[in-house]
Design a protein around this motif. Structure first.
Motif, PDB file in Angstrom:
ATOM      1  N   UNK A   1      24.784  70.751 -49.650  1.00  0.00           N
ATOM      2  CA  UNK A   1      25.810  69.719 -49.683  1.00  0.00           C
ATOM      3  C   UNK A   1      26.322  69.547 -51.106  1.00  0.00           C
ATOM      4  N   UNK A   2      27.506  69.011 -51.216  1.00  0.00           N
ATOM      5  CA  UNK A   2      28.001  68.620 -52.533  1.00  0.00           C
ATOM      6  C   UNK A   2      27.164  67.426 -52.990  1.00  0.00           C
ATOM      7  N   UNK A   3      27.114  67.174 -54.293  1.00  0.00           N
ATOM      8  CA  UNK A   3      26.367  65.999 -54.763  1.00  0.00           C
ATOM      9  C   UNK A   3      26.840  64.700 -54.102  1.00  0.00           C
ATOM     10  N   UNK A   4      28.151  64.546 -53.936  1.00  0.00           N
ATOM     11  CA  UNK A   4      28.675  63.322 -53.318  1.00  0.00           C
ATOM     12  C   UNK A   4      28.227  63.200 -51.855  1.00  0.00           C
TER      13      UNK A   4
ATOM     14  N   UNK B   1      24.651  60.695 -47.657  1.00  0.00           N
ATOM     15  CA  UNK B   1      23.742  60.868 -46.525  1.00  0.00           C
ATOM     16  C   UNK B   1      22.287  60.555 -46.858  1.00  0.00           C
ATOM     17  N   UNK B   2      22.000  60.185 -48.110  1.00  0.00           N
ATOM     18  CA  UNK B   2      20.619  59.950 -48.519  1.00  0.00           C
ATOM     19  C   UNK B   2      20.046  58.733 -47.812  1.00  0.00           C
ATOM     20  N   UNK B   3      18.866  58.873 -47.208  1.00  0.00           N
ATOM     21  CA  UNK B   3      18.289  57.773 -46.427  1.00  0.00           C
ATOM     22  C   UNK B   3      16.787  57.592 -46.672  1.00  0.00           C
TER      23      UNK B   3
ATOM     24  N   UNK C   1      20.418  60.722 -60.096  1.00  0.00           N
ATOM     25  CA  UNK C   1      21.806  60.794 -59.641  1.00  0.00           C
ATOM     26  C   UNK C   1      21.885  60.690 -58.123  1.00  0.00           C
ATOM     27  N   UNK C   2      20.927  61.311 -57.433  1.00  0.00           N
ATOM     28  CA  UNK C   2      20.931  61.323 -55.977  1.00  0.00           C
ATOM     29  C   UNK C   2      20.787  59.925 -55.394  1.00  0.00           C
ATOM     30  N   UNK C   3      19.936  59.092 -55.986  1.00  0.00           N
ATOM     31  CA  UNK C   3      19.676  57.781 -55.381  1.00  0.00           C
ATOM     32  C   UNK C   3      20.648  56.696 -55.833  1.00  0.00           C
ATOM     33  N   UNK C   4      21.631  57.039 -56.656  1.00  0.00           N
ATOM     34  CA  UNK C   4      22.621  56.036 -57.057  1.00  0.00           C
ATOM     35  C   UNK C   4      23.259  55.437 -55.816  1.00  0.00           C
ATOM     36  N   UNK C   5      23.175  54.156 -55.689  1.00  0.00           N
ATOM     37  CA  UNK C   5      23.755  53.478 -54.536  1.00  0.00           C
ATOM     38  C   UNK C   5      22.877  53.492 -53.306  1.00  0.00           C
TER      39      UNK C   5
ATOM     40  N   UNK D   1      21.221  78.380 -48.394  1.00  0.00           N
ATOM     41  CA  UNK D   1      21.880  77.268 -47.726  1.00  0.00           C
ATOM     42  C   UNK D   1      23.365  77.475 -47.543  1.00  0.00           C
ATOM     43  N   UNK D   2      23.931  78.454 -48.253  1.00  0.00           N
ATOM     44  CA  UNK D   2      25.366  78.713 -48.150  1.00  0.00           C
ATOM     45  C   UNK D   2      25.648  80.140 -48.589  1.00  0.00           C
TER      46      UNK D   2
END
Length: 94
Positions: free
Chosen positions: A14-17, A22-24, A35-39, A73-74
């Motif tokens: 996935x893109x970083x955004x 989708x981070x849960x 950076x991943x857990x921002x927000x 993955x791609x």
């Protein structure tokens, strides 16, 4: 990964955004975990770590295999001009 050290979902590219959206989970580990857990909300923890082969013995036995082939993955970003690799052999290729 769950408490037994097993993946909770299959790997995705996935893109970083998109990964942030989708981070849960409550814990992220990796070189860009913060950076991943921002927000991600209260209680999310980032563990900034790099891969370290010296810790391979900590892997869950169910993750070990004799089939040592890379998992992509791609599709690759670049290819040799004369390469004749069919895209259909790559995961996620149309």
């Amino acid at each position: 990964f769950d408490a037994r050290g097993m993946p909770e979902s299959p790997p995705v590219s996935q893109s970083p955004e998109a990964a942030r959206r989708s981070y849960c989970h409550t814990l992220a580990a990796g070189s860009r975990a913060a950076e991943l857990i921002q927000g991600a909300g209260p209680g999310a923890v980032a563990l900034e770590v790099l891969p370290d082969a010296r810790s391979a013995h900590l892997l869950a036995p169910g993750l070990l295999t004799a089939s040592l082939a890379p998992i992509y993955g791609r599709a690759p970003d670049a290819r040799l001009p004369d390469a004749n690799l069919p895209d259909s052999r790559l995961p996620g290729a149309a």
